[in-house]
Design a protein around this motif. Structure first.
Motif, PDB file in Angstrom:
ATOM      1  N   ILE A  80     -57.825  -3.102   0.223  1.00  0.00           N
ATOM      2  CA  ILE A  80     -56.587  -3.575  -0.386  1.00  0.00           C
ATOM      3  C   ILE A  80     -56.876  -4.520  -1.543  1.00  0.00           C
ATOM      4  CG2 ILE A  80     -54.528  -4.932   0.070  1.00  0.00           C
ATOM      5  CD1 ILE A  80     -54.283  -3.533   2.679  1.00  0.00           C
ATOM      6  N   ARG A 137     -48.541  -8.124   0.151  1.00  0.00           N
ATOM      7  CA  ARG A 137     -49.837  -7.868  -0.474  1.00  0.00           C
ATOM      8  C   ARG A 137     -50.830  -8.959  -0.137  1.00  0.00           C
ATOM      9  NH1 ARG A 137     -49.329  -6.019  -6.767  1.00  0.00           N
ATOM     10  NH2 ARG A 137     -48.453  -3.959  -6.414  1.00  0.00           N
ATOM     11  N   SER A 165     -51.918  -8.627   3.503  1.00  0.00           N
ATOM     12  CA  SER A 165     -52.809  -7.501   3.816  1.00  0.00           C
ATOM     13  C   SER A 165     -54.147  -7.682   3.112  1.00  0.00           C
ATOM     14  CB  SER A 165     -52.154  -6.190   3.405  1.00  0.00           C
ATOM     15  OG  SER A 165     -51.757  -6.247   2.064  1.00  0.00           O
ATOM     16  N   THR A 183     -50.854   0.147   7.350  1.00  0.00           N
ATOM     17  CA  THR A 183     -51.059   1.104   6.269  1.00  0.00           C
ATOM     18  C   THR A 183     -51.237   2.526   6.738  1.00  0.00           C
ATOM     19  OG1 THR A 183     -53.442   0.922   6.339  1.00  0.00           O
ATOM     20  CG2 THR A 183     -52.280  -0.684   5.015  1.00  0.00           C
ATOM     21  N   PHE A 209     -57.030   2.501   2.706  1.00  0.00           N
ATOM     22  CA  PHE A 209     -55.636   2.179   3.014  1.00  0.00           C
ATOM     23  C   PHE A 209     -54.647   2.862   2.088  1.00  0.00           C
ATOM     24  CE2 PHE A 209     -58.398  -1.445   3.998  1.00  0.00           C
ATOM     25  CZ  PHE A 209     -58.344  -1.344   5.355  1.00  0.00           C
ATOM     26  N   ASN A 210     -54.929   2.814   0.806  1.00  0.00           N
ATOM     27  CA  ASN A 210     -53.994   3.390  -0.156  1.00  0.00           C
ATOM     28  C   ASN A 210     -52.588   2.860   0.070  1.00  0.00           C
ATOM     29  OD1 ASN A 210     -53.017   4.897  -2.211  1.00  0.00           O
ATOM     30  ND2 ASN A 210     -53.128   6.858  -1.145  1.00  0.00           N
ATOM     31  N   TYR A 211     -52.463   1.572   0.104  1.00  0.00           N
ATOM     32  CA  TYR A 211     -51.210   0.950   0.531  1.00  0.00           C
ATOM     33  C   TYR A 211     -50.444   0.377  -0.650  1.00  0.00           C
ATOM     34  CZ  TYR A 211     -48.169  -2.239   3.122  1.00  0.00           C
ATOM     35  OH  TYR A 211     -47.096  -2.904   3.630  1.00  0.00           O
ATOM     36  N   LEU A 250     -45.317  -1.704  -2.937  1.00  0.00           N
ATOM     37  CA  LEU A 250     -46.090  -1.251  -1.794  1.00  0.00           C
ATOM     38  C   LEU A 250     -45.671   0.160  -1.425  1.00  0.00           C
ATOM     39  CD1 LEU A 250     -45.312  -4.354   0.372  1.00  0.00           C
ATOM     40  CD2 LEU A 250     -47.466  -3.949  -0.778  1.00  0.00           C
ATOM     41  N   ALA A 251     -46.491   0.784  -0.613  1.00  0.00           N
ATOM     42  CA  ALA A 251     -46.121   2.123  -0.155  1.00  0.00           C
ATOM     43  C   ALA A 251     -44.941   2.057   0.797  1.00  0.00           C
ATOM     44  CB  ALA A 251     -47.304   2.782   0.522  1.00  0.00           C
ATOM     45  N   TRP A 252     -44.999   1.140   1.728  1.00  0.00           N
ATOM     46  CA  TRP A 252     -43.878   0.975   2.642  1.00  0.00           C
ATOM     47  C   TRP A 252     -43.891  -0.429   3.217  1.00  0.00           C
ATOM     48  CZ3 TRP A 252     -47.121   5.402   3.597  1.00  0.00           C
ATOM     49  CH2 TRP A 252     -48.240   5.093   4.348  1.00  0.00           C
TER      50      TRP A 252
END
Ligand code: SF4
Lengths: 375, 563, 231
Positions: free
Chosen positions: B259, B285, B288, B334, B340-342, B348-350
């Motif tokens: 992250i 963010r 994480s 994530t 993670f690809n977050y 953010l992704a979610w």
């Protein structure tokens, strides 16, 4: 004390009772017992002696090999796993015990890679030397219940002499492998063994001063008297209690001798790959591995004999106590391995020559003075 | 050049003198300082940049370093344009990294030659080798201009414009039979050459150390990298800004510090395209990212113990046990354990997993246990006397040397350099939170390990505050994503260099946009790359075990070194 | 080269590689005795079964890490997942003592020959678990100029564990599957080291060699880093 120091099987006289104190026929070297069991009579000829001795040696050798067999592939993993919150082998057979068979057969059946440019026959002899030297040492260890192949008067010296043959194997392996990591490992191990052999022997000498004999059965016998009796429980005069300082020294030196943390620098996997055994595979690797464990057990046996009253102990037969003690020492080495960082080579040498050697001499002198005053 | 340059010592006052104002850097003053040397000026998104002639690189950089106090060459970006090659030196100050300046050195297309900056900043050594390797710029007077990431036999410069990837690389049998077989036996020398790696238990991956030993002592060590050069920059240049680049940062520093790396890209791209991030997303963010940092540091401590203890022993396993807990938290958040690809550009992704309360509880449980666990590490590691004699005063890295090599992160902070981008170049939600920057003055392996262990505690503090904030966050305000155009096309020729404090140090991204939806040049400034360069300084004259320990204490991740 | 041609070419190459590897039955486990006796008498069958069980139950892994996947591989050895439960959890630092090499990560042109060397140093019978998409196809980096498109290009793989990275559970499953296959005597049919014997053979049908045949002495050709066209 009567008895002749001689080759295996030739000593037939009455020896001091070994420490277990269980049963009356004990005390004679194992070969004689075997001979009696085979009905050779008490005066065996050379042929009969030979047969009896072989059988005895076969028995002890196999006992030890079986123990290393359990220790190497299985117990070591289980112990390490216990230290690190894991389970380790549990799928192969009950408690994963069959892994012993599997590991042994698999390693033996692997391809034996002989790298280019190894220096044969040194390369072939080294593993044999390492495993063999440790096995030889067991010949004179009194294991209780009359299990002792031979009991020469200079037993202690003999043990140290054969067990340090392993250094030769180490250096031969390191040199012959034609691998720089092996060479480094070999050199390290020779430096280490020399540095720690001396304190080891000298500390053992302090025990000899107490016991007044080099004969292992004699040393064991000397430890049978009670030291003090507290509340009806008599604590035997094991030298670990009589001279705890020497015991600690000896334990430490022994760790270096068998190459376990904090002194495992000859192998040091993260530094020099696997040290002297880097290039060995298959059978030779098994031999080296065996040799390593045999040496730990031999170290345990020496410690048990010198400091822990040999096979002495209540209730259980002597041999069982003896094995328990050996395993305790093994457990200790594994514990160290899991918890202690390894020292650096220069620190190791420094500890050896400047620390252990001085301490062991101090211990020797002190013991001599004390014994001199008391006696 | 001596590092104890009198100019450098006297620097403290001088630095105030040239080009420093209340608001930051006064670029006109700097231009005056450089005078004739400046032949042009560019303005990058992060800072102004001066264009200079390729034969005046050293003079310019010396002036900037000694007169204006730019003592940190954080990155060198090389790139090829239609009409020229260009090397950009991104300079910063260790005291205040918001003060930046770029030095752009264009060179001609036909003979791309430029003066080396190596005498000014030691770190330029590898950076220039990389530029030579991938782009093909020659640096005059460079002490050792060889390929660094690609094999010696490589034909062409793959990041150049006319490189044809389908062109097979033909290697003759002679040059290949056994790449390591060279006989290094010298005339009458007592030293022994030994290859440590590329496959060796101590190298933490695929690093190759060409080591010369004098007995057990290390006479010379040359790290040889590139065994994991996965063309990360090329991959990023082939991806669209919006979604296609984000998966790759996870794979730079793969010690589950993903992250943090994503944030590096996100920060650079957001600043480039002028995207805002909602405050709520910033808090998530931050949280994480700190979880990632903890996982990364745990791994570092565990593998360092592996190096010093010698086997997969208790500490290694305990470190992994604690890491697993962090990974569980991150996985809940994530959906992945490692990659993670977050983060997304602009958010953010979610959102946090539902039920939120439960998630907060697990995080709190973990944080409650943590002090005890850290205590355990202190018991097992830092207070162990054997460990201390092994680590104290070995692998010494003096602050001056560290600066000259561009070391950052725990490596720099272990040498007493108070440099942490989270505080000094604030981003995310860090300025709002209460935490400390850890520095240790020991300069040795021990200090670096202590530093990491304490940073874990600091991260825990940050996370705790984040959790409190998130818990009370009003439901209608939980905005996780700002408005971002479907296809992102930053302005043509916008250039930016932005860095964040990743687990290993300053992770910077340079992006040049050409008006399309993909970056024209994407350069990664990896902290490990610079940190690894210090290895020879750390270990020459020491014993092999210390070399191994020093390498462990630098905590390099080869994925990030080689990219 | 048109895509049509290329696919035909690739197919031929695949075939040839497979044929090389398939020469006869998998005799990796064959004992001399068995060869002498021909078809399998009862006792030898039992012996073979025993040996397969042995090899399937216990294995030393090579302590070998390449890229991101190796982090998950370490996690597999460590506390929670504890690969050692399956008798496969002892990492040996020296390839001479290892049975299984887990290839955990992206292989690039500089590392490929070194990995081949490490593999060669392991004694037979040896097995390969390739971990992660990188070792299957190059994974996310497949398009990279420097990336080898899968471990299979360099060494023969017995088990592929997909994922990026595969979870530790997946790796355990892969190892367990490998053990199962070995125990059933059905490891992947590789007896030759394909790159050793057939590298030049493969190259012959190759456009490159055709094209440059006049200039280049075939004998001196050893490897191409352009893995895109290889099988
Ligand atoms: S498969 Fe994914 S996780 Fe594994 S090495 Fe490749 S990129 Fe890394």
């Amino acid at each position: 004390m009567t008895g002749t120091a001689g080759t295996v099987g030739e000593t037939a006289s009455v020896f001091l009772q070994s420490g277990s104190g269980q049963g009356a026929t004990e005390g004679a070297p194992l070969a004689d017992t075997v001979g009696r069991l085979l009905g050779f009579g008490s005066n065996m000829g050379p042929g009969e002696t030979l047969i009896a001795a072989f059988i005895g040696a076969f028995f002890i050798g196999n006992l030890m090999l079986a123990m290393t067999g359990v220790a190497g592939p299985w117990a070591k993993r289980k112990i390490t796993a216990a230290f690190t919150d894991r389970i380790a082998v549990n799928r192969v057979g009950p408690f994963g015990l069959l892994i012993i068979v599997a590991d042994a057969v698999r390693l033996l059946s692997k391809e034996l890679v002989v790298p280019d440019g190894v220096d044969r026959p040194a390369w072939d002899i080294a593993p044999i030397l390492m495993a063999g030297s440790a096995l030889l040492g067991f010949a004179v260890i009194p294991m209780g219940n009359g299990i002792q192949l031979a009991d020469p008067e200079t037993g202690l010296v003999y043990v140290f002499a054969v067990s340090s043959l392993a250094s030769l194997g180490l250096v031969a392996a390191g040199y012959a492998s034609n691998n720089k990591y092996s060479l480094l490992g070999g050199l390290r191990s020779i430096a280490q063994n020399i540095a720690y052999e001396i304190p080891l022997v000298i500390t053992a000498a302090s025990v000899v001063i107490f016991a007044g004999t080099l004969q292992l059965s004699g040393i064991v016998a000397a430890q049978t008297e009670p030291l003090v009796t507290i509340l009806g429980v008599s604590i035997p005069a094991w030298y670990a209690f009589v001279n705890p300082f020497a015991f600690v020294l000896f334990m430490a030196a022994n760790l270096a001798e068998v190459g376990r943390n904090p002194f495992d620098i000859p192998e040091a996997p993260t530094e020099i790959v696997a040290g002297y055994q880097t290039e060995y595979s298959s059978v030779y690797f098994v031999l080296m591995y065996l040799g390593e464990f045999l040496h730990i057990f031999l170290g345990g046996a020496i410690i048990a004999t010198l400091f822990l009253g040999g096979p002495a102990g209540p209730v259980l037969p002597g041999i069982v106590w003896f094995i328990i003690k050996i395993w305790a020492v093994f457990l200790f080495t594994q514990w160290m391995r899991s918890a202690i960082p390894r020292v650096r080579i220069d620190q190791l040498i420094e500890i050896g020559w400047k620390g252990m050697l001085v301490l062991s001499f101090a211990n020797l002198v002190l013991t001599a003075v004390i014994v001199g005053l008391i006696a | 050049m001596s590092l104890e340059d009198p100019q450098d010592q006297r620097g403290a006052q001088d630095r105030e003198l040239v080009g420093v104002t209340e608001e930051g850097v006064d670029y006109d003053a700097l231009e005056d300082l450089l005078g004739e040397k400046v032949i042009g000026r560019e303005s990058h998104v992060n800072a102004e940049a001066f264009v200079i002639r390729p034969d005046e690189v050293q003079d310019t950089l010396f002036a900037l370093r000694d007169e204006a106090g730019f003592d940190h060459c954080s990155c060198l970006t090389a790139q090829e344009y239609e009409d020229r090659y260009e090397s950009i030196y991104h300079l910063k100050k260790y005291d205040d990294p918001t003060q930046e300046v770029g030095v752009v050195v264009p060179t001609s297309k036909r003979a791309p030659r430029s003066q080396t900056a190596e005498p000014v900043y030691r770190t330029a050594d590898w950076h220039e080798r990389e530029a030579y390797d991938l782009i093909g710029i020659d640096y005059d007077e460079h002490p050792d201009l060889r390929r660094i990431l690609l094999p010696e036999t490589w034909q062409g410069h793959p990041m150049g414009m006319d490189y044809n990837q389908d062109q097979p690389q033909v290697v003759t049998f002679e040059s290949h039979t056994n790449p390591l077989a060279e006989d290094h036996k010298g005339e009458e020398s007592d030293t022994m050459f030994i290859n440590i790696g590329p496959h060796h238990p101590a190298t933490h991956g695929v690093l190759h150390l060409k080591t010369v030993l004098d007995g057990e002592q290390v006479a010379d060590v040359k790290p040889d990298i590139g065994y994991l050069h996965r063309c990360e920059e090329q991959m990023a240049q082939q991806g669209k800004y919006r979604k296609e680049i984000m998966p790759y940062p996870d794979r730079w520093d793969y010690s589950s510090a993903g992250i943090l790396n994503e944030w590096a890209y996100a920060r650079a791209a957001e600043d480039l395209a002028d995207i805002d991030v909602p405050e709520y997303a910033q808090v998530v963010r931050t949280m994480s990212a700190e979880l990632s940092r903890m996982a990364g540091h745990m791994l570092a401590v565990g593998t360092f113990a592996l190096d010093v203890y010698g086997d997969f022993t208790a500490i290694f396993q305990y470190a992994f046990r604690d890491r697993e807990k962090i990974l569980n938290l991150l996985e809940d958040l994530t959906g992945q354990r490692l990659m993670f690809n977050y983060l997304r550009l602009g958010g953010l992704a979610w959102d946090l997993p539902e039920p939120r309360e439960e998630y907060f509880d697990t995080v709190r449980d973990f944080l409650d246990e943590l002090p005890q666990n850290v205590e355990e590490y202190h018991d097992l590691i830092s207070s162990n006397e054997i460990f201390q004699i092994r680590c104290v005063d070995t692998g010494v890295l003096e602050p001056d040397v560290a600066k000259s090599y561009g070391a950052t992160g725990p490596v720099a902070r272990g040498s007493g350099i108070d440099y942490d981008l989270r505080r000094d170049d604030p981003y995310g939600y860090y300025p709002e939170l209460d935490w400390d920057v850890i520095t240790e003055d020991g300069c040795d392996n021990y200090a670096r390990v202590l530093c990491r262990l304490q940073e874990v505690e600091q991260s825990a503090r940050i996370i705790e505050q984040c959790v409190d904030l998130l818990e009370d966050w009003p439901e209608e305000d939980r905005e996780i994503q700002s408005n971002v155009p479907r296809t992102l096309r930053p302005d043509e020729d916008a250039e930016i260099y932005r860095a964040v404090e990743a687990a290993k140090g300053e992770l910077g991204i340079y992006i040049r946009s050409d008006g399309t939806d993909k970056p024209a040049r994407f350069k990664i400034r990896s902290p490990c790359f610079s940190n690894l360069q210090t290895l020879p300084e750390l270990s020459e004259g020491e014993y092999i075990p210390d070399l191994v320990a020093s390498l462990g204490s630098l905590d390099i991740i080869l994925g990030e070194v080689d990219r | 080269m048109s895509s049509q041609e290329r696919s035909a070419d690739t197919e031929a190459a695949v075939q040839s590689t497979q044929e090389d590897r398939m020469q006869g039955a998998d005799d990796r486990f064959n004992s001399k005795l068995r060869e002498a006796f021909g078809s399998s008498p009862f006792i030898l069958t039992k012996f073979d079964q025993f040996m397969n069980w042995v090899r399937g139950s216990s294995m030393f892994m090579l302590q070998f890490g390449i890229a991101c996947c190796s982090i998950e591989m370490m996690a597999t050895y460590a506390i929670k997942h504890d690969l050692d439960r399956f008798g496969a959890g002892i990492p040996r630092a020296s390839p001479r003592q290892a049975d299984v090499i887990i290839v955990p990560g992206t292989i690039v042109s500089k590392f490929a020959p070194r990995m081949k060397r490490v593999y060669d140093q392991m004694p037979e019978p040896k097995f390969v678990v390739s971990m992660g998409s990188c070792t299957i196809s190059g994974g996310p980096f497949q398009k990279g100029y420097n990336v080898v498109k899968g471990a299979e290009e360099v060494i023969p793989c017995d088990i592929h564990v997909p994922g990026c990275p595969p979870r530790p559970e997946a790796l355990i499953y892969g190892v367990a599957k490998l053990q199962e296959r070995i125990a059933n005597g059905e490891s992947s049919p590789v007896t030759v080291k394909p790159y050793e014997l057939k590298q030049f053979g493969d190259l012959e049908q190759d456009e490159l060699v055709d094209h440059l045949a006049q200039d280049i002495d075939e004998e001196t050709l050893v490897m191409r880093y352009n893995w895109a066209d290889s099988p």
